[in-house]
Design a protein around this motif. Structure first.
Motif, short mmCIF file in Angstrom:
data_model
loop_
_atom_site.label_atom_id
_atom_site.label_comp_id
_atom_site.label_asym_id
_atom_site.label_seq_id
_atom_site.Cartn_x
_atom_site.Cartn_y
_atom_site.Cartn_z
N PRO A 150 -12.21 -6.18 3.94
CA PRO A 150 -11.20 -5.62 3.07
C PRO A 150 -11.70 -4.65 2.00
CG PRO A 150 -11.94 -7.80 2.70
CD PRO A 150 -12.62 -7.42 3.88
N PRO B 67 -4.81 -2.08 0.91
CA PRO B 67 -4.82 -3.12 -0.16
C PRO B 67 -3.61 -2.88 -1.11
CG PRO B 67 -6.56 -1.80 -0.70
CD PRO B 67 -6.04 -1.39 0.60
N ALA C 164 -4.22 -1.52 -6.41
CA ALA C 164 -5.52 -2.04 -6.41
C ALA C 164 -6.64 -0.89 -6.48
CB ALA C 164 -5.93 -2.89 -4.97
#
Lengths: 309, 291
Positions: A81, A148, A152
């Motif tokens: 991620p 994301p 972010a």
């Protein structure tokens, strides 16, 4: 170095807060400008850090591009991620910086500059010629399921810029600042005085490389697409040196002021000349030449001079 | 075996051109002690000069060459007196950034004036060939080689035998001693810089019928020239010429023998730069300083 005045600290904190808050105001244009200023500030701080030790980089796109690829590849191939993918980018940038410092151990001035230029171009060729890893000239899209969200990413870049500025500040307050300045002025003499140039060189380049790589990594998530030309764009190298020069090289606020001024300049020329291709870089070149000739201390130097009067 | 011969001939013809591109850079560095990052842009301007001469005025690039050389000399002289001379005593940082800025300006003046379109000048000899035995010789390449050889020979003769040429070498070898001998270094710097510009423009004119012309061609040419100059030893003309041929041969071999070699050839110059800076920063015929 004199302790910063209260006004300067206040200004710096205000700028940091502004950079962090702007993404939440819901104004896409302003958020975009904020992003670009912060990304530019990061590579400018990184460039200035190296220049402060007498290491003129003409290859900041090497760090930037390596960071971009490290982040995107660890996301696409390993499913990392956003925040996790920044770790390999920082590590890769730091290693490249340290490795380059080791390799170029005895090179200075123009020779060092040329070797950084060659490194970034070499990496570009490498990225083009290893299509199995990088997608080659066809490029590579970020796996969109991992995205994301804009918030972010828009928040990550001011955080990165603030961390970079804090690192630069910490270095300038420490005794390393004296060693680095001594290296810039005369590396052989600094060695005589007990500074081990190679250690400082490895250290400063690892830090500078990690910062520039981080900026490239966040930017890669922002863009979502990479090819060797985008990742190792000469424009990155040019930006990284224009901002600190314009702001004031070897100073702490220089790269940040320069980043703001550079983006403002870019927007201004775009508004003035519209879509005319090439004009903005032409103006950049003229600014670079003019600043080196007329204003070698940059905007910070100009400010200090007018205040003294 | 004929294949190898063909490759060597190709490399040899290419090497002459590389030599001319780098000799200008080498001269500028040897005398003025500034690596001119705008040198590739001079080549680009020379190529456009020849292209426009051919398409607008129907003048052959070879006929335009003398005029372009004179123009390049004047332009280089003005650039030196107007801009470069101001940073001669400045730190390396300022010099590097200044010539980098000049490169940026020239490159984007070309973009603005002539767009980013790819062009090529095609005089009749650009693609015609002669076959000797089993070897193909492209006339354009042969002509480029001969012109490059002539210009380099003229430069060397001038440096070696003429009064001014000897003054140039004196300044390059020992700046202070040259002043004591009554040489005005400011004049010599301007002269050498102008000459270096003229050589860049000249190589551009003959490149115009060999490769594609774009505003961005200068950068990769500059990197090749830098690789050659570093390999030969900064400031050594003989070293520059020899290493131009080494690079040309290395690139040709890589292009031919390495799988997907054409893509890797671009990397040869960088490998050379990094390798030589690590192993022997003085170059193969190194007289230059390592600072």
């Amino acid at each position: 170095m004199n302790p910063p005045s209260a006004a300067a600290i206040l200004l710096a904190v205000a700028a940091a807060i502004a950079a962090l808050v702007i993404p939440f105001l819901g104004m896409p244009l302003l958020t975009d400008i904020d992003f670009r200023i912060c990304a530019l500030a990061m590579i400018a701080i990184s460039w200035n850090m190296m220049a402060g030790a007498g290491l003129v980089s003409l290859g900041h796109s090497a760090f930037w591009g390596l960071g971009s690829y490290a982040a995107i590849l660890s996301a696409n191939d390993l499913g990392a991620p956003f925040v996790v993918s920044l770790v390999p980018a920082v590590v890769a940038g730091g290693l490249l910086g340290a490795g380059l410092a080791r390799m170029t151990g005895r090179l200075r001035g123009i020779y060092f500059a040329i070797s950084t230029l060659a490194t970034s171009e070499g990496l570009r060729v490498l990225a083009t010629m290893l299509p199995d890893l990088t997608g080659g000239g066809n490029g590579l899209y970020l796996d969109s399921t991992l995205f994301p969200g804009n918030a972010a990413i828009s928040l990550a870049i001011p955080c990165g810029a603030i961390v970079a500025a804090l690192i630069a500040w910490a270095i300038s307050r420490s005794r390393y600042a004296f060693a680095l300045r001594a290296m810039r002025n005369n590396e052989a003499a600094s060695q005589m005085l007990g500074v081990a140039p190679i250690r400082f060189r490895v250290g400063i380049m690892a830090v500078a490389g990690a910062i520039a790589s981080l900026a490239g990594a966040i930017n890669a998530w922002h863009g979502g697409y990479l090819d060797p030309g985008v990742a190792f764009d000469l424009k990155t190298t040019i930006d990284a040196q224009i901002a600190p020069i314009l702001g004031g090289v070897y100073t702490l606020p220089g790269p940040i002021i320069g980043a703001i001024a550079t983006i403002a300049f870019e927007e201004f020329t775009r508004a003035l000349f519209g879509g005319m291709v090439g004009i903005s870089l032409l103006v950049f070149g003229l600014v670079l030449v003019a600043v080196v000739l007329v204003l070698p201390q940059g905007l910070v130097g100009l400010l200090r001079k007018t205040r003294r009067r | 075996m004929t294949n190898l011969l063909q490759l060597l001939i190709d490399a040899l013809l290419m090497g002459g051109l590389y030599a001319l591109m780098s000799v200008g850079l080498s001269l500028g560095f040897g005398v003025v002690r500034i690596i001119n990052f705008a040198h590739g842009e001079f080549v680009m301007l020379g190529a456009y000069g020849a292209y426009w001469a051919l398409t607008l005025l129907h003048v052959d690039p070879l006929l335009a060459l003398p005029f372009l050389i004179v123009l390049g000399y004047l332009g280089g002289w003005l650039l030196f007196r107007g801009v470069v001379a101001w940073v001669l005593k400045a730190p390396a940082l300022n010099q590097i950034l200044l010539t980098f800025g000049i490169a940026l300006v020239l490159q984007h003046i070309a973009v603005v004036l002539w767009t980013g379109d790819v062009r090529s000048a095609m005089p009749e000899y650009a693609l015609s060939t002669t076959i000797i035995g089993d070897v193909f010789v492209v006339h354009g390449r042969l002509i480029a080689f001969l012109v490059a050889g002539t210009l380099i020979a003229a430069l060397t003769t001038w440096l070696r035998y003429s009064e001014t040429g000897r003054a140039v070498r004196a300044v390059a070898q020992n700046h202070d001693a040259a002043i004591l001998m009554g040489i005005n270094p400011g004049r010599i710097y301007a002269l050498a810089f102008a000459m270096s510009t003229a050589l860049g423009i000249a190589s551009g004119a003959i490149v115009s019928f060999l490769i594609n012309i774009t505003p961005f061609m200068g950068f990769s040419i500059l990197l090749k020239a830098v690789a050659i100059v570093i390999l030969g030893g900064l400031g050594s003309i003989a070293g520059t010429v020899i290493s131009a041929f080494i690079l040309a041969i290395a690139e040709t071999m890589v292009a031919y023998y390495v799988p997907e070699g054409a893509g890797w050839t671009e990397g040869v110059a960088f490998a050379v730069i990094v390798g030589i800076l690590l192993v022997r920063p003085r170059g193969i015929i190194g007289s230059a300083l390592a600072t």
